[in-house]
Design a protein around this motif. Structure first.
Motif, PDB file in Angstrom:
ATOM      1  N   VAL A  67      49.002  33.131  37.801  1.00  0.00           N
ATOM      2  CA  VAL A  67      48.728  33.913  36.599  1.00  0.00           C
ATOM      3  C   VAL A  67      49.630  35.141  36.632  1.00  0.00           C
ATOM      4  CG1 VAL A  67      46.823  35.170  37.728  1.00  0.00           C
ATOM      5  CG2 VAL A  67      46.926  35.049  35.230  1.00  0.00           C
ATOM      6  N   ASP A  68      50.290  35.440  35.518  1.00  0.00           N
ATOM      7  CA  ASP A  68      51.138  36.628  35.509  1.00  0.00           C
ATOM      8  C   ASP A  68      50.372  37.814  34.920  1.00  0.00           C
ATOM      9  OD1 ASP A  68      51.527  36.930  32.667  1.00  0.00           O
ATOM     10  OD2 ASP A  68      53.126  35.441  32.703  1.00  0.00           O
ATOM     11  N   THR A  69      51.007  38.960  34.928  1.00  0.00           N
ATOM     12  CA  THR A  69      50.319  40.210  34.570  1.00  0.00           C
ATOM     13  C   THR A  69      50.021  40.341  33.084  1.00  0.00           C
ATOM     14  OG1 THR A  69      52.438  41.366  34.411  1.00  0.00           O
ATOM     15  CG2 THR A  69      51.285  41.438  36.532  1.00  0.00           C
ATOM     16  N   THR A  70      50.565  39.455  32.271  1.00  0.00           N
ATOM     17  CA  THR A  70      50.309  39.524  30.833  1.00  0.00           C
ATOM     18  C   THR A  70      49.172  38.612  30.409  1.00  0.00           C
ATOM     19  OG1 THR A  70      51.810  37.708  30.206  1.00  0.00           O
ATOM     20  CG2 THR A  70      52.778  39.898  30.475  1.00  0.00           C
ATOM     21  N   GLU A  71      48.755  37.718  31.294  1.00  0.00           N
ATOM     22  CA  GLU A  71      47.791  36.681  30.933  1.00  0.00           C
ATOM     23  C   GLU A  71      46.350  37.109  31.190  1.00  0.00           C
ATOM     24  OE1 GLU A  71      49.452  32.397  31.785  1.00  0.00           O
ATOM     25  OE2 GLU A  71      49.859  33.668  33.525  1.00  0.00           O
ATOM     26  N   ASP A  72      45.449  36.370  30.569  1.00  0.00           N
ATOM     27  CA  ASP A  72      44.032  36.483  30.882  1.00  0.00           C
ATOM     28  C   ASP A  72      43.771  35.549  32.059  1.00  0.00           C
ATOM     29  OD1 ASP A  72      41.254  36.325  30.974  1.00  0.00           O
ATOM     30  OD2 ASP A  72      41.052  36.530  28.815  1.00  0.00           O
ATOM     31  N   PRO A  73      43.237  36.050  33.176  1.00  0.00           N
ATOM     32  CA  PRO A  73      43.031  35.192  34.349  1.00  0.00           C
ATOM     33  C   PRO A  73      41.822  34.268  34.230  1.00  0.00           C
ATOM     34  CG  PRO A  73      42.218  37.388  34.798  1.00  0.00           C
ATOM     35  CD  PRO A  73      42.878  37.449  33.446  1.00  0.00           C
ATOM     36  N   ARG A  79      55.153  44.313  32.836  1.00  0.00           N
ATOM     37  CA  ARG A  79      54.542  43.892  31.579  1.00  0.00           C
ATOM     38  C   ARG A  79      53.030  44.086  31.641  1.00  0.00           C
ATOM     39  NH1 ARG A  79      59.235  43.676  31.337  1.00  0.00           N
ATOM     40  NH2 ARG A  79      60.616  42.137  30.333  1.00  0.00           N
ATOM     41  N   GLN A 137      45.682  43.244  37.856  1.00  0.00           N
ATOM     42  CA  GLN A 137      45.370  41.859  37.484  1.00  0.00           C
ATOM     43  C   GLN A 137      44.544  41.179  38.576  1.00  0.00           C
ATOM     44  OE1 GLN A 137      45.017  40.220  34.950  1.00  0.00           O
ATOM     45  NE2 GLN A 137      46.673  38.787  34.508  1.00  0.00           N
ATOM     46  N   ASP A 182      41.001  31.420  32.630  1.00  0.00           N
ATOM     47  CA  ASP A 182      41.149  29.976  32.818  1.00  0.00           C
ATOM     48  C   ASP A 182      41.576  29.615  34.241  1.00  0.00           C
ATOM     49  OD1 ASP A 182      40.385  29.443  30.230  1.00  0.00           O
ATOM     50  OD2 ASP A 182      42.433  29.411  29.451  1.00  0.00           O
ATOM     51  N   PRO A 229      56.081  38.801  35.296  1.00  0.00           N
ATOM     52  CA  PRO A 229      57.029  37.903  34.616  1.00  0.00           C
ATOM     53  C   PRO A 229      58.455  38.003  35.141  1.00  0.00           C
ATOM     54  CG  PRO A 229      55.554  38.896  33.014  1.00  0.00           C
ATOM     55  CD  PRO A 229      55.277  39.577  34.331  1.00  0.00           C
ATOM     56  N   ARG A 269      46.691  28.227  41.639  1.00  0.00           N
ATOM     57  CA  ARG A 269      47.023  28.505  40.242  1.00  0.00           C
ATOM     58  C   ARG A 269      47.806  29.805  40.190  1.00  0.00           C
ATOM     59  NH1 ARG A 269      45.424  24.159  40.210  1.00  0.00           N
ATOM     60  NH2 ARG A 269      43.937  23.085  38.836  1.00  0.00           N
TER      61      ARG A 269
END
Length: 309
Positions: free
Chosen positions: A289-295, A111, A118, A297, A231, A287
């Motif tokens: 974070v997946d590959t679709t998210e903005d890291p 994804r 990332q 936060d 994901p 924390r």
């Protein structure tokens, strides 16, 4: 559902985009920073500038009785005709060491982008964030690229980190298996005064021996772990036919039953599960974070933490 389990070959998806890493600086400029705690001990209610025998020059003033004559500012003395003494500020500058996983398992994505991309985005954002906070930034790679960039101050530190991340991605080397326990030991040896460490990995290299070294490293510096996942590694796989491609070889993965839906994330996400178990057991801040998210936060939360979570 039919979808290829690979990222596209576009820049920034399967490969790191240096332009994107550099552009993150503008976004960091709008971010608010947590108040930084000094590493030096203080007394009383007011913080003050300390002048001592450090190597960071602060200012010069007129010579006073008792001043160390070895600290005389001869240039200013010559210009003014009066003796002046150099004052040096005690170093309170923080140092962040960003440690990035370069194992082959990071070159995977279904994804938006590969985990390796990332990880580079998160590392670059952390570098820009740190230099805005007045910290020096260092970078260490492991897996495919066993390299170390010594901590540097200001934009040059972040620029060097971004350049190295792009170079490592463009010049992919054969990735050997390097257990996380060994990586953590290496980090402990090269800290060089780093007050914070950000480890970015998918956890595939994590081993049980890492537990002790996580604890030891957390005692030396403020340690945060960013777990990067796809994901497909953390959620049930929707039923359907999935073409898989690796090194030019293509197969089809058929997912039908509930058991088959669970099989793929259990297989692919085993490293992530081990990493979460290790950080939970040792109390180290982590924390995901997946590959679709903005890291954004996730990185901000880790860099803003005090000690352990």
């Amino acid at each position: 559902m039919n979808a290829p389990l690979r990222s596209s070959d576009g820049d920034g998806a399967a490969h790191v985009s240096l332009a994107e890493l550099l552009a993150l600086r503008a976004r960091v400029g709008k971010a608010s920073l947590p108040q930084q705690a000094s590493r030096a001990s203080r007394s009383g209610q007011q913080s003050s500038r300390l002048y001592g025998r450090g190597m960071d020059y602060a200012e010069s003033r007129v010579y006073q009785g008792g001043d160390d004559v070895r600290r005389l500012d001869w240039r200013l003395t010559a210009r003014s005709g009066k003796l002046h003494t150099k004052l040096f500020q005690e170093e309170r500058e923080g140092r962040l060491l960003i440690v990035v996983d370069g194992h082959a398992s990071m070159r995977f994505g279904t994804r938006v982008r590969f985990k390796s991309v990332q990880a580079a985005r998160a590392a670059a954002w952390a570098a820009w964030y740190a230099i805005k906070a007045g910290e020096r930034v260092g970078l260490m790679g492991f897996g495919a690229h066993d390299e170390l960039l010594a901590p540097r101050a200001g934009p040059r530190g972040a620029l060097a980190a971004c350049g190295a991340l792009a170079d490592w991605d463009a010049n992919d080397a054969a990735s050997g298996a390097e257990p996380l326990s060994q990586v953590l030991q290496n980090v402990g040896r090269v800290l060089r005064g780093a007050s914070r460490v950000l480890l970015i990995t998918d956890g595939a290299c994590s081993d049980e021996a890492s537990r002790r070294h996580l604890v030891e490293l957390a005692r030396q510096a403020r340690l945060g772990v960013l777990a990067v996942v796809d994901p497909l590694e953390t959620a049930l796989t929707p039923t359907g036919r999935y073409p898989l491609e690796h090194d030019g070889e293509r197969i089809e993965w058929i997912v039908g039953s509930e058991r088959q839906q669970q099989a793929l994330p259990q297989l692919l996400g085993a490293g992530h599960a081990r990493l979460l178990a290790l950080t939970k057991a040792t109390g180290v801040a982590c924390r995901t974070v997946d590959t679709t998210e903005d890291p954004f936060d996730a990185v901000a939360a880790l860099l803003g933490l005090r000690g352990r979570a």
